[in-house]
Write an enzyme that holds these catalytic residues in place. Sequence first.
Site, PDB file in Angstrom:
ATOM      1  N   GLN A 121       0.780  -1.221  -0.036  1.00 44.48           N
ATOM      2  CA  GLN A 121      -0.010   0.146  -0.030  1.00 44.48           C
ATOM      3  C   GLN A 121       0.916   1.317  -0.119  1.00 44.48           C
ATOM      4  OE1 GLN A 121      -3.245   0.022   2.757  1.00 44.48           O
ATOM      5  NE2 GLN A 121      -3.559  -2.304   2.879  1.00 44.48           N
ATOM      6  N   TYR A 210      -1.764   6.938   3.173  1.00 45.73           N
ATOM      7  CA  TYR A 210      -2.317   8.140   2.739  1.00 45.73           C
ATOM      8  C   TYR A 210      -1.960   9.481   3.178  1.00 45.73           C
ATOM      9  CZ  TYR A 210      -6.115  11.133   0.875  1.00 45.73           C
ATOM     10  OH  TYR A 210      -6.869  12.082   0.110  1.00 45.73           O
TER      11      TYR A 210
END
Length: 299
Positions: A121, A210
Amino acid sequence: MGDNFRAKLNPSFLYFYRIMKVAIVTGGNKGVGFGICRGLAKVFEGDVLLTARNVERGMKAVKDLEKEDLTVKFHLLDIDDPKSVATLAAFVKDKYGGIDVLVNNAAIAFKQAATEPFGVQAKVTIATNYFSVQDCCNQLFPLLRNGARVVNVSSSAGFLGRMKDGDLKSKFASSGSTLTYEELDSLMRDFIASANAGDHSAKGWPNSTYAVSKIGLSALTRIQQQKFSENPDLRDVVINHVHPGYVDTDMTSHKGPLTIDEGAKSPLFAATLPPNTDVKGKYIWSKCQFVDWINGPLP
């Protein structure tokens, strides 16, 4: 010389020379990007290029705006593909000769239920939200006209105050003063390596790929503005980083309370700042509030 010379060569050239302005929105086919395209179509005196990496979805977005009597143009753009960015740059240079507004909105986020390992990720998120946006800037910035407005769509997750490690925080905080592009790139690569090694938390990194990607984007914005301000030919090129708010989009799993038009408010404010504005390198929160990116407080 100048405009008079051009007009003598071709009486119609001066007309087109003056009006062929262009605003580019990446990831404009849905969500906040679509809202930004809608808002620009109402106020921008020039062409609005709605870009997306999928032709069918991009053209549907254009047609949806046409139903509202709003005109935008579509251009294919996958920011993860340098050749796609180069194609857009060549098109814009040939048709418009420069860029007046650039909104870097395209981004990705893994869902909480994602099963990919954290290291994967991290690699994918940083690649798109930081390095691909940086490449897009590197290829398009040479086309910015003096007076251009650039908006990097960041996030509340990109607030530096969320980084608790003092040493890391001080390094990012030096963006806009002493931190270089190369040093910032190295920090982002260090996070990816730590995420893959599983020791990112021990090293002080947030446990969110993120968040790190948007902290990196905000730091990049501050360095970019510093470079523009140092260039006497581009001193009225302005770049700001914007948190649009918690918006009802696919990225938030439609949990956000704001509409996409409400989320577009601050990006549109930054995209349409007047000439010689002092709003440069700012962290602009939803509802157009200015926030100290390093220390807050948050609204």
